[in-house]
Structure formats: structure tokens, C-alpha cells
Design a protein around this motif. Structure first.
Motif, mmCIF file in Angstrom:
data_model
loop_
_atom_site.group_PDB
_atom_site.id
_atom_site.type_symbol
_atom_site.label_atom_id
_atom_site.label_comp_id
_atom_site.label_asym_id
_atom_site.label_seq_id
_atom_site.Cartn_x
_atom_site.Cartn_y
_atom_site.Cartn_z
ATOM 1 N N THR A 280 56.806 48.962 6.460
ATOM 2 C CA THR A 280 55.772 48.964 5.427
ATOM 3 C C THR A 280 55.497 47.554 4.917
ATOM 4 O O THR A 280 54.349 47.206 4.625
ATOM 5 C CB THR A 280 56.168 49.871 4.244
ATOM 6 N N PHE B 138 53.579 45.580 7.693
ATOM 7 C CA PHE B 138 52.196 46.063 7.735
ATOM 8 C C PHE B 138 51.381 45.483 6.579
ATOM 9 O O PHE B 138 50.220 45.089 6.751
ATOM 10 C CB PHE B 138 52.164 47.587 7.687
ATOM 11 N N SER B 139 51.980 45.451 5.394
ATOM 12 C CA SER B 139 51.265 44.905 4.228
ATOM 13 C C SER B 139 50.931 43.436 4.440
ATOM 14 O O SER B 139 49.848 42.971 4.064
ATOM 15 C CB SER B 139 52.098 45.082 2.962
ATOM 16 N N TYR C 114 48.055 43.085 7.116
ATOM 17 C CA TYR C 114 46.739 43.441 6.578
ATOM 18 C C TYR C 114 46.190 42.381 5.624
ATOM 19 O O TYR C 114 44.981 42.150 5.599
ATOM 20 C CB TYR C 114 46.785 44.805 5.896
ATOM 21 N N ASN D 282 42.329 42.380 4.737
ATOM 22 C CA ASN D 282 42.050 43.782 4.423
ATOM 23 C C ASN D 282 42.865 44.141 3.172
ATOM 24 O O ASN D 282 43.998 44.634 3.255
ATOM 25 C CB ASN D 282 42.431 44.678 5.598
ATOM 26 N N LEU E 189 42.494 46.413 0.840
ATOM 27 C CA LEU E 189 42.770 47.828 0.597
ATOM 28 C C LEU E 189 44.020 48.286 1.336
ATOM 29 O O LEU E 189 44.933 48.866 0.737
ATOM 30 C CB LEU E 189 41.568 48.676 1.023
ATOM 31 N N ARG E 190 44.075 48.016 2.640
ATOM 32 C CA ARG E 190 45.239 48.411 3.436
ATOM 33 C C ARG E 190 46.487 47.674 2.988
ATOM 34 O O ARG E 190 47.590 48.241 2.954
ATOM 35 C CB ARG E 190 44.979 48.144 4.930
ATOM 36 N N HIS E 191 46.323 46.413 2.640
ATOM 37 C CA HIS E 191 47.451 45.632 2.131
ATOM 38 C C HIS E 191 48.029 46.286 0.881
ATOM 39 O O HIS E 191 49.246 46.462 0.754
ATOM 40 C CB HIS E 191 46.998 44.201 1.809
ATOM 41 N N GLN F 289 47.838 49.370 -0.095
ATOM 42 C CA GLN F 289 48.460 50.662 0.206
ATOM 43 C C GLN F 289 49.856 50.486 0.800
ATOM 44 O O GLN F 289 50.813 51.151 0.381
ATOM 45 C CB GLN F 289 47.566 51.444 1.167
ATOM 46 N N TRP F 290 49.979 49.569 1.761
ATOM 47 C CA TRP F 290 51.269 49.381 2.405
ATOM 48 C C TRP F 290 52.283 48.668 1.517
ATOM 49 O O TRP F 290 53.475 48.972 1.564
ATOM 50 C CB TRP F 290 51.097 48.635 3.734
ATOM 51 N N GLU G 215 52.653 57.692 -2.245
ATOM 52 C CA GLU G 215 51.402 58.279 -1.779
ATOM 53 C C GLU G 215 50.562 58.804 -2.945
ATOM 54 O O GLU G 215 49.337 58.699 -2.936
ATOM 55 C CB GLU G 215 51.682 59.408 -0.780
#
Length: 208
Positions: free
Chosen positions: A129, A132-133, A136, A141, A143-145, A147-148, A197
Motif C-alpha cells: 500500500t 502504491f501510494s 501514484y 495521480n 486521488l489514487r495516492h 486512497q493508498w 475503506e
């Protein structure tokens, strides 16, 4: 807005309190970890190496808990993007470096192989996680950053959740310590990711 500020305040307070608890317990009250070692199912072949690894593991986790809340405070991010970026790099590095000591201590977890597998999943999820952050945000990105990094940050509280679950199942329900610990190891990352989540869907931490 009020919910977001409230959640950030609560997470920051919990982080500071858990850091103080961890430091006092593991570096002042019981620096040799004799209390924890006494609950192990088997004696360690190299106790000195285990103590070294667990200390490194704890220190790096504390760094993640210090830098994590600073990264989600919008005012700090807007005031100094440079600080936000360097704070984020320290956060990511602390978790990446923690994978090795985390991996090592996993193989000697209380509760045997069921606990070991649970810890291996937790360590892998924490690393994944976080990476991934970082990927992103490199790709811009946001938004994705967001979230992760939220998933990563909530996984940083895994040890605290383990402590709480063990207290409930072992002291409250009178289950054996080994079984309580195994249950806690599995539930900690399941519970934390579930909360993450919910936070992501409600957009409590980030305004995208």
C-alpha cells in the motif's frame, strides 16, 4: 469538514499516545523484552538478534506514526509542499526499511505458523500500500495516492489493534495467550483495512 478535522485530531492524538506507550514499555519498563519473551511458545535460538530486530522494527514503526499524521494535515500541506513531500519520503522509507526486521520477527511470532502467516500478510500489505501510494504521487495521480496512503496509514496502527484484541480475548474472554495473539494478528489488518475503506469512501481525510 468538521468530521475531517475531528478524525485527523483523533488519529493524531492516538498516534502520540501509542508512541509514548510503546517507548515507555519497550525502552524504559522492559528494554530487554523479557515480559514478551516469557510468553513465547519456544525459546529463541538467537535472542540478541531478535531483540535488535524488534527494536529496529519498533523505532521505524514509530517514525511512520510520527510522519503519518503530519502528512494528512491539510494546513501543513498547503503551507509547505516541500515539507509535505519530505515528510512523505521519510514515511515511505521507514516502512520500506521496516520490511526486513518485520519479516524476521514474523518467523518467531507467538502462536506459531498461523501467526507468522498473518504477520507476513500484514507486512506485505503495509509495504504494498505504501509503495502504491508513492507510485501514484510520482504519476501525479493525487486521488489514487490519497486512497493508498490512507490504507497504508491505517495499517500503521496494526500493533495497537493487536494489543487491544489480545487484552479483550486473553484477559476478558480467558482464551490462551497464543490463541489470542493469533486471532489478533489476523484481525488487525482485516479491521484496519476495513476502516480505511470506509474513510476512503466517505472522503474523511482528503478533499479531492
Amino acid at each position: 469538514m468538521k468530521q475531517r478535522k475531528f478524525l485527523i485530531t483523533i488519529l493524531s492524538i492516538i498516534s502520540v499516545m501509542w508512541i509514548m506507550h510503546t517507548l515507555s514499555k519497550n525502552f524504559v519498563v522492559d528494554p530487554s523484552f523479557q515480559g514478551f519473551l516469557s510468553k513465547k511458545d519456544e525459546l529463541l535460538s538467537n535472542q540478541m538478534l531478535w531483540v535488535l530486530m524488534i527494536r529496529v522494527h519498533i523505532i521505524l514503526a514509530i517514525i511512520a506514526l510520527l510522519t503519518g499524521p503530519l502528512g494528512i494535515i491539510k494546513r501543513l500541506r498547503l503551507k509547505s509542499l516541500t515539507f509535505h513531500r519530505w515528510n512523505g519520503r521519510v514515511y515511505v522509507l521507514s516502512i520500506v526499511l521496516n520490511f526486513i526486521p518485520g519479516l524476521y520477527v514474523s518467523f518467531f511470532a507467538t502462536g506459531g505458523w498461523p501467526s507468522t502467516i498473518g504477520f507476513l500478510i500484514l507486512n506485505t500489505l503495509w509495504l504494498k500500500t505504501t509503495i502504491f501510494s508513492y507510485i501514484y504521487i510520482i504519476r501525479k495521480n493525487v486521488l489514487r495516492h490519497s486512497q493508498w496512503i490512507t490504507r497504508s496509514f491505517f495499517l500503521s496502527f496494526a500493533n495497537m489493534i493487536i494489543y487491544i484484541i489480545v487484552a479483550i480475548t486473553h484477559n476478558g474472554l480467558d482464551l490462551s495467550y497464543g490463541l489470542s495473539y493469533t486471532i489478533a494478528v489476523w484481525l488487525c489488518w482485516i479491521f484496519n483495512l476495513a476502516i480505511a475503506e470506509i474513510v476512503i469512501r466517505k472522503k474523511y481525510l482528503y478533499e479531492i
